[in-house]
Design a protein around this motif. Structure first.
Motif, short mmCIF file in Angstrom:
data_model
loop_
_atom_site.label_atom_id
_atom_site.label_comp_id
_atom_site.label_asym_id
_atom_site.label_seq_id
_atom_site.Cartn_x
_atom_site.Cartn_y
_atom_site.Cartn_z
N GLY A 99 14.07 62.70 4.52
CA GLY A 99 15.25 62.16 3.99
C GLY A 99 15.79 62.72 2.51
O GLY A 99 16.74 63.42 2.31
N GLN A 100 14.54 62.93 1.64
CA GLN A 100 14.40 63.53 0.39
C GLN A 100 15.19 65.07 0.48
O GLN A 100 15.91 65.63 -0.36
CB GLN A 100 13.41 63.30 -0.35
CG GLN A 100 13.14 63.89 -1.64
CD GLN A 100 14.05 63.00 -2.41
OE1 GLN A 100 14.25 61.84 -2.47
NE2 GLN A 100 14.80 63.58 -3.51
N HIS A 101 14.62 65.54 1.31
CA HIS A 101 14.75 67.15 1.75
C HIS A 101 16.33 67.32 1.83
O HIS A 101 16.82 68.24 1.32
CB HIS A 101 13.95 67.67 2.91
CG HIS A 101 14.38 69.23 3.26
ND1 HIS A 101 14.08 70.14 2.64
CD2 HIS A 101 14.80 69.62 4.57
CE1 HIS A 101 14.55 71.20 2.98
NE2 HIS A 101 15.06 70.94 4.18
N VAL A 102 16.80 66.49 2.89
CA VAL A 102 18.10 66.75 3.33
C VAL A 102 19.13 66.47 2.05
O VAL A 102 19.79 67.21 1.87
CB VAL A 102 18.43 65.81 4.46
CG1 VAL A 102 20.08 65.62 4.53
CG2 VAL A 102 17.77 66.15 5.97
N LYS A 103 18.70 65.72 1.39
CA LYS A 103 19.49 65.10 0.05
C LYS A 103 19.35 66.15 -1.00
O LYS A 103 20.65 66.62 -1.44
CB LYS A 103 18.91 63.81 -0.66
CG LYS A 103 19.71 63.08 -1.44
CD LYS A 103 19.10 61.95 -2.02
CE LYS A 103 19.85 61.43 -3.37
NZ LYS A 103 19.04 60.44 -3.93
N TYR A 104 18.41 66.78 -1.08
CA TYR A 104 18.18 67.93 -2.16
C TYR A 104 19.30 69.07 -1.74
O TYR A 104 19.94 69.53 -2.32
CB TYR A 104 16.88 68.43 -2.13
CG TYR A 104 16.03 67.50 -3.40
CD1 TYR A 104 16.42 67.01 -4.38
CD2 TYR A 104 14.68 67.32 -3.05
CE1 TYR A 104 15.80 66.22 -5.52
CE2 TYR A 104 14.02 66.51 -3.88
CZ TYR A 104 14.53 66.11 -5.06
OH TYR A 104 13.87 65.32 -5.96
N ARG A 105 19.05 69.20 -0.28
CA ARG A 105 19.75 70.47 0.24
C ARG A 105 21.15 70.36 0.21
O ARG A 105 21.86 71.18 -0.24
CB ARG A 105 19.31 70.62 1.75
CG ARG A 105 19.54 71.92 2.42
CD ARG A 105 18.88 71.93 3.93
NE ARG A 105 19.44 71.08 4.67
CZ ARG A 105 19.28 70.78 5.99
NH1 ARG A 105 18.32 71.45 6.28
NH2 ARG A 105 19.89 70.05 6.71
N ASP A 106 21.47 69.15 -0.01
CA ASP A 106 23.11 68.89 0.02
C ASP A 106 23.81 68.99 -1.21
O ASP A 106 24.66 69.28 -1.41
CB ASP A 106 23.48 67.39 0.61
CG ASP A 106 23.14 67.47 2.13
OD1 ASP A 106 22.93 68.63 3.01
OD2 ASP A 106 23.46 66.42 2.86
N GLU A 107 22.62 68.64 -2.13
CA GLU A 107 23.10 68.60 -3.65
C GLU A 107 23.17 69.96 -4.33
O GLU A 107 23.93 69.83 -5.62
CB GLU A 107 22.09 67.52 -4.61
CG GLU A 107 22.53 66.19 -4.21
CD GLU A 107 21.49 65.06 -4.64
OE1 GLU A 107 21.68 63.87 -4.65
OE2 GLU A 107 20.59 65.55 -5.46
N ALA A 118 15.22 70.51 -6.96
CA ALA A 118 15.52 70.63 -5.74
C ALA A 118 15.11 72.01 -4.79
O ALA A 118 14.76 72.10 -3.73
CB ALA A 118 17.25 70.39 -5.55
#
Lengths: 1006, 400
Positions: free
Chosen positions: A277-285, A701
């Motif tokens: 979850g965290q990884h996907v968030k960072y990747r998108d931000e 990130a």
């Protein structure tokens, strides 16, 4: 026993009668209604009392006396009064009521009346009995002391009643009861038969009960077996299904391709999954954050440019954007705005004052409106003040501004003032008119004639005139003087009236005449004196007097007219004087009102209304001047105030600029611009801070993405699984595969356990089945077996129900008990009836026995004696009387031996037969018991002469032993008795008295 | 030498139909039996002895048999033993429903047998008894009893007529010596309905019936409670009243009464004095009412009125019947001395013998055999009443 004497106190027509009765034969002789039958009744009464029954004749005493009497019977005295009786023995002792009965040999009233004291009626009663055909009963009844019909009716009643209870043939009474009892017994037999079945019913109940119990037991077993078999089969099916399922699951597990190495890293896989979850968030931000930093920077630079060329990040960071600085800035701006507002407001006020001034000074050349004009404005005001004071002074001395304010200059007041003017003028005019009228009236009064007070008054004239008239009438002599004189003459001439009275009347008349004449003379002299008319009093004198009086009357009328005229004028003067006075008063009132008005406005008292009207205009002028002055004063004040606020604002602006400098803001900036500058610096500072924060986050990130990729790669390698290119998808695939593999492994283990358990259950059920069914013949279809069994049980249950019902019915059946109850009741009724019947039957037997006894025992002696008497009475025409025992026919034997029935006898012979039977009975009774006196009431009337003689002879002989009292109304019978027995005593009965004939011996009538 | 007690009852006559009594009467014998059972339970006796005539009739009364067994079952649960012999009213050859007797009951059969009464194994008494095999048992059953054996208390249970007791059928006749011969301690007898202790050495006892069944069986009825100590009866047997309904006879002398109303009032007053019972009134004396009462229907009306009123009293009384031993107002003795017809009649009546009277009455009693010919005493009374009747009929209308 014989009657020695008797005394009747009161009985029928007897009163106070007594008689000594000799022994032997006594003949009582008397005509019809002389009292013979009453005497017979008395003897019956004395011995037996009154007969029972309401119809019985009680012979009430018709001639007074105590109802009853006394009878002396062989020394015993019976005293009977009404229904009470006393018995006194010869020794003087009192006996009870039964004593009389004993005295009479215990014979009854009936016996006495039939045998001993009887009339022709009783003698002939045997005849009736003959007609009834029951001679014996009648005969023996006569002798038995019971009326024959009583015995007959008693016998009949007994037989009748007994037959009602137990008739030989009819089915009533006791026979009916017996029939009912027989029916009940028969019914009881029928009911009893039901009870024979009771034992069999009980046995059948027992057998069926056992059968049902056994069948129920077998049914329970079958059900159990069936249940077991069903359960086992179910379990087997369940096991099979499980095996299929396990096979499928093993296949699925292989396909999952999850190696044990991966299973060992399950924790790492789960950790990677948590980081996804965290990884996907960072990747998108990351790209977004980079764009934002760029945009921020350019915006900040634009703001710095706006602030000034010298402004950079460093200077920006030292700029004070604190809230305190912001607040101070806002305070300054507010204060400056307030000062500006005050200036504007003072300007407006000054503008208004000037406009007013312009309005007042329109027409003037001066127009001043600035602070520079202030001095000239003040001069103007002073001039206006002077003008006002001058006008005020000229108006009314002593008046101030207050008077001007108080003075009413309204049009209404002007009207009022004009009203005052008019009313004052009118009052004055009215006064003047009134004064004129007074003057005229006074002149009229002066012109009037003077009034004369002499001459006669009206009443004096009238009195003199009246007196004159009276005197003129009285001068002739009145006619009654002549009457008086006439009367005197008449009296003297011998008129029959008393001379004295007439003379007195004449004297009085004359006295009155002279008295009047003297009065007239006095009156004339007075009148003459008053009128002043001298001369003789005569007709002419009287004419003169009248003329004189007329003249006096005219003078009097003139005097009265002059007096009235003067009085009228005087009244007029007085009225005008009053009017004048009134007008003067009205004028004074108007003047007073006016003065009061003047007072109210503080005007001088000598002010006329016209002066006052002029003053109004003057006052109005004063007021206008004062207003000019006031307006100028107000304009000056407004100018002064405006100047003051302007100065204050300018001081504030100076301070503001000093403050801007301290804040590093250009001092020339107006308050609004200073605020804008402050805001721009503040925003630039915020943008600088944001940029720095975004740069930090971007770094974090980027670092996380690198670490996550490395971890995924390592796990894929460990599980020998290829990468899909996307680390996130890889981690998800790893996690899912791992979970499914673990779940399948667990399920496989569970199913294995379950299968083991099921196999055990199936084995146990099989062995139980074998155990239960041991010794039972069972078909393959257990259900069918059960149904058959149930049907059998149902049938047996129904049968049991029926049997039990029958049993209960028999147990609770009360019919037999009720039947027995009824039997017992019927039997009891029979016993009761039987008892009653027995009494009746025994009574009848007793009656029969008594009758037979009489016939057998009493008859021979009676009949024997009777035969002797019958022979004598019939002068031996008949020899004897025969009375056979069994048959009721009485017969007489003639002298020639022939037999005759009673019906064949003549009336007289029949009576002789009855008399003979009585003699027979009396003889027999005397022999057996005692002698009783015999009383006979004219019983020989139907006898012929010969037989009468024989009968008299027989009675005379009979009287030797018995006392015989014989009543008759026939003298020849008396004679016959005398012939038969010369010593016979004869008692004459006559209308209630008894007298013994003197030729008889000792007895004497009273 | 244990102390024990037993109840001696006889002649229960269960389900006796009561004559001329309301339906309640039918229950009376059952209620009396229930009281006997209650008495056994209350006094915790060891045995109940019933000396015959348990049932009233050899005819079938299932109800009586069921009620009897129900009573015995109560005693069984209290462990009380019951010994029963049958008498002439319920002989062995009668109809019996096959009801199962409780185990504590012993019914003696046609042969004499001796049983033992034990309590917890200890012998309390030996009881010998025999039942009537048939209705008319004319043998001397007492002689069939064996002589006593051993020291135990001996009881003989028998339904018999000792010494030719009159008023009861002479079934199973015996003499008191026959009973003495066996050497028993207590003879529990039945048949005679009046309680009576014939002898105290040995005890020869009639307990009488438990419920009076007709006016002939007046007064208290019940059973005896006997306590035995050291093989001898302790004190006197105690009489326990069990009758549910009591029969009483009462007399009212009508000599002083002039009207039927007076008589009715007197009868009601008498009822008020009586306890709740069935009463037969006998009106005695000599009164003018004799003539009124001789009128058909009058006595019945009087009885109905009386029943109605007496039934509403605090202690309701059922007036069974009114008997009239009332003579007319005639002095028969005096009249007998007279020589008139009535005197002759009364003298003739005296000459009538019982035989004469029986001959007169024979037609009825010969035809209706359910009825018993009156005995000599009754005949005398009937003759007296006949004399009164004759005297009344012959003297009606006589002088006062």
């Amino acid at each position: 026993m014989r009657i020695e004497s008797f005394r009747i106190d009161g009985f029928g027509l007897f009163r106070d009668v007594a008689l000594d009765v000799p022994a032997g034969l006594t003949v009582f002789f008397g005509g019809n209604e002389s009292g013979k039958s009453t005497l017979l009744a008395f003897f019956r009464f004395a011995l037996f009392g009154f007969p029972r029954g309401r119809k019985a004749n009680r012979h009430q005493p018709l001639r007074g006396g105590d109802h009853g009497g006394r009878l002396v019977l062989s020394g015993y005295t019976i005293d009977r009064r009404g229904s009470s009786a006393t018995l006194v023995a010869p020794d003087g002792s009192h006996r009870d009521g039964d004593g009389i009965r004993v005295l009479c040999g215990n014979i009854s009233r009936e016996v006495f009346e039939n045998i001993y004291a009887f009339s022709l009626e009783e003698l002939q009663r045997l005849d009736e009995a003959l007609e009834a055909g029951d001679l014996r009963t009648t005969l023996f009844g006569a002798g038995a002391g019971i009326k024959p019909e009583t015995i007959r009716s008693a016998s009949k009643a007994l037989i009748g009643r007994a037959e009602e209870i137990f008739p030989p043939k009819k089915k009533v009474g006791i026979n009916a009861c017996a029939a009912r009892l027989a029916e009940l017994r028969k019914a009881a037999d029928v009911l009893g038969r039901d009870y024979d079945q009771f034992d069999e019913i009980c046995r059948q109940i027992e057998v069926t009960d056992q059968a049902v119990a056994a069948a129920r037991e077998r049914r329970i077993l079958l059900r159990k077996l069936d249940a077991l078999r069903r359960e086992r089969q179910g379990k087997e099916r369940e096991l099979q299904l499980l095996e299929f399922e396990v096979e499928d699951m093993a296949r699925s597990r292989t396909l999952l391709n999850v190696k044990p190495a991966l299973l060992a890293r399950a924790a790492d896989v789960r950790s990677a999954e948590r980081r996804v979850g965290q990884h996907v968030k960072y990747r998108d931000e990351i790209p977004e954050m980079e764009t934002q930093i760029q945009r921020n920077r350019s915006e900040r630079e634009s703001l710095l440019g706006k602030l000034g060329a010298q402004w950079n990040d460093h200077r920006l960071e030292s700029f004070d954007t604190s809230l305190g600085a912001a607040a101070d800035l806002a305070g300054w701006i507010a204060r400056i705005n307030a000062a500006e507002h005050a200036v504007r407001k003072a300007g407006a006020r000054e503008e208004a004052a000037r406009a007013e001034l312009d309005r007042l000074l329109s027409g003037r050349d001066e127009h001043l409106n600035s602070i520079g004009d202030l001095a000239s404005r003040r001069n103007q005001r002073d001039a206006a003040q002077l003008e006002f004071e001058r006008a005020l002074h000229d108006l009314i001395p002593g008046w101030g501004e207050a008077h001007i304010d108080a003075f009413d200059t309204s049009p209404a007041h002007r009207v009022r003032l004009q009203g005052f003017r008019t009313r004052l003028a009118e009052a004055e005019a009215a006064l003047r008119t009134a004064s004129g009228k007074v003057e005229t009236a006074r002149n009229d009064l002066a012109a009037c004639k003077p009034v004369d007070g002499g001459g006669l008054k009206a009443n004096e004239i009238a009195a003199l005139r009246e007196r004159t008239r009276l005197l003129s009438r009285r001068k002739a002599s009145p006619y009654w003087i002549f009457l008086a004189v006439a009367a005197a003459v008449l009296s003297l001439a011998g008129y029959p009236y008393p001379a004295g009275a007439v003379l007195a009347m004449a004297a009085i008349a004359l006295w009155l005449f002279f008295r009047r004449r003297a009065q007239l003379r006095r009156d004339f002299s007075v009148l003459r004196e008053r009128l002043g008319l001298q001369g003789t009093v005569n007709e002419e004198w009287f004419v003169r007097a009248e003329a004189y009086l007329d003249r006096e009357s005219d003078a009097l009328h003139e005097r009265q007219a002059a007096r009235e005229e003067r009085a009228k004028t005087e009244l007029k003067v007085a009225r005008h004087l009053a009017e004048e006075e009134e007008a003067g008063r009205a004028r004074d009132l108007e003047i007073a009102a006016w003065r009061a008005h003047l007072e109210s406005f503080r005007l001088p008292g000598d002010f006329s209304p016209d002066s006052a009207i002029d003053a109004v205009s003057e006052v109005e002028n004063c007021r206008r001047l004062r207003e000019n002055r006031d307006s100028l004063s107000r304009n000056i004040a407004a100018l002064e105030a405006l100047e003051a606020v302007r100065q204050s604002r300018d001081r504030l602006l100076t301070e503001w600029r000093v403050w801007l400098k301290t804040l590093d803001i250009p001092e020339a900036l107006a308050p609004e611009l200073a605020r804008e500058f402050f805001d721009a610096a503040r925003q630039a500072l915020r943008l600088l801070s944001e940029e720095r924060t975004a740069a930090n986050r971007l770094d974090r990130a980027r670092k996380d993405c690198v670490e996550f990729d490395a971890a995924v790669k390592e796990l894929l390698e460990a599980g020998e699984r290829p990468s899909a290119g996307d680390p996130v998808a890889d981690v998800n695939a790893l996690g899912e595969g791992l979970r499914r593999a673990l779940e399948l492994d667990r399920q496989l283990q569970d199913r294995d356990l379950l299968m083991k358990r099921l196999r055990r259950v199936v084995e146990e059920a099989g062995s139980q089945e074998i155990q239960l069914s041991a010794g039972m013949s069972l078909s393959e279809d257990l259900e069918q077996d059960q149904e058959e069994l149930d049907a059998r049980i149902r049938k047996d249950d129904e049968r049991l129900g029926e049997l039990r019902q029958q049993k209960t019915q028999l147990e609770t059946d009360a019919r037999l008990a009720e039947n027995r109850q009824q039997q017992e009741a019927t039997l009891e009724e029979m016993r009761r009836l039987a008892r009653r019947w027995a009494v009746l039957t025994i009574a009848r037997r007793m009656l029969d026995d008594a009758r037979k006894f009489h016939e057998q025992q009493r008859q021979p002696a009676v009949v024997r004696q009777a035969s002797t008497y019958f022979q004598r009475l019939t002068e031996a025409r008949y020899k004897s009387i025969r009375l056979p025992l069994e048959d009721g026919e009485i017969q007489v034997e003639t002298s020639d031996g022939g037999l005759k029935n009673v019906e064949a006898l003549s009336r007289g012979t029949a009576e002789q037969l009855y008399l003979a039977l009585r003699f027979g009975y009396i003889e027999e009774f005397a022999r057996r018991s005692m002698l009783l006196p015999i009383v006979m009431d004219d019983i020989l009337v139907n006898f012929d002469a010969g037989r009468t003689q024989s009968a008299a002879q027989a009675l005379a002989e009979f009287s030797k032993t018995h006392q015989v009292l014989f009543f008759t109304c026939h003298p020849w019978i008396v004679e016959t008795f005398r012939t038969a027995d010369p010593t016979v005593a004869v008692v004459d009965v006559d209308d209630g008295s008894l007298r013994r004939r003197p030729d008889s011996s000792s007895a004497a009538a009273m | 030498m244990a102390h024990f007690s037993f109840i001696h009852a006889a002649d229960l006559h269960l389900d006796t139909p009561f004559s001329a009594v309301s339906c309640d009467g039918r229950e009376a014998t059952f209620r009396a039996y229930d009281r006997v059972i209650d008495a056994c339970l209350e006094h915790r006796v060891d045995a109940l002895l019933i000396a015959g005539d348990v049932f009233d009739s050899t005819e079938k009364s299932l109800r009586a048999q069921i009620r009897f067994v129900q009573g015995l079952e109560k005693l069984a649960s209290a462990r009380i033993q019951i010994f029963v012999v049958h008498g002439n009213h319920d002989p062995l050859d009668g109809w019996y429903a096959s009801l199962r007797m409780p185990p504590n009951v012993h019914v003696f059969r046609e042969r004499v047998e001796t049983c033992e009464l034990r309590r917890d194994g200890e012998l309390l008494a030996r009881i010998a008894g025999v039942s009537h095999p048939k209705k008319k048992e004319v043998r001397n059953l007492a002689r069939l009893f064996p002589e006593r054996q051993g020291d135990a208390f001996h009881i003989g249970l028998l339904h018999c007529n000792v010494g030719g007791e009159t008023g009861h059928e002479a079934y199973a006749p015996c003499e008191i010596d026959d009973l003495r011969r066996a050497g028993y301690d207590y003879w529990a007898l039945g048949h005679v309905h009046e309680k009576r202790i014939f002898s105290r050495l040995p005890w020869v006892v009639y307990s009488g019936n438990t419920q009076g069944r007709s006016i002939r069986e007046k007064g208290a009825r019940g059973c005896y409670l006997i306590e035995v100590e050291r093989n001898a009866v302790a004190g006197e047997p105690r009489f326990l009243e069990t009758d549910a309904v009591r029969w009483l006879a009462a007399q009212v002398d009508a000599t002083a009464f002039d009207s039927l109303d007076d008589l009715r009032t007197a009868l009601i007053a008498r009822c008020e004095e009586l306890p709740s019972s069935i009463v037969r009134f006998t009106v005695t004396g000599r009164s003018s009412l004799y003539t009124d009462l001789d009128r058909a229907g009058t006595p019945d009306d009087l009885l109905l009125a009386l029943r109605e009123q007496a039934g509403l009293l605090q202690h309701p009384v059922w007036v069974e019947s009114l008997e009239f031993s009332l003579g007319p107002e005639i002095d028969l003795a005096a009249r007998k001395r007279n020589s008139d017809f009535l005197g002759d009649l009364l003298n003739c009546a005296d000459l009538l013998t019982a035989g004469d009277l029986r001959r007169e009455l024979e037609p009825l009693f010969r035809r209706h055999r359910y009825l018993d010919m009156p005995n000599d005493e009754e005949l005398q009374q009937l003759a007296r009443e006949a004399q009164w009747l004759c005297a009344d009929l012959l003297t009606r209308g006589e002088a006062v």
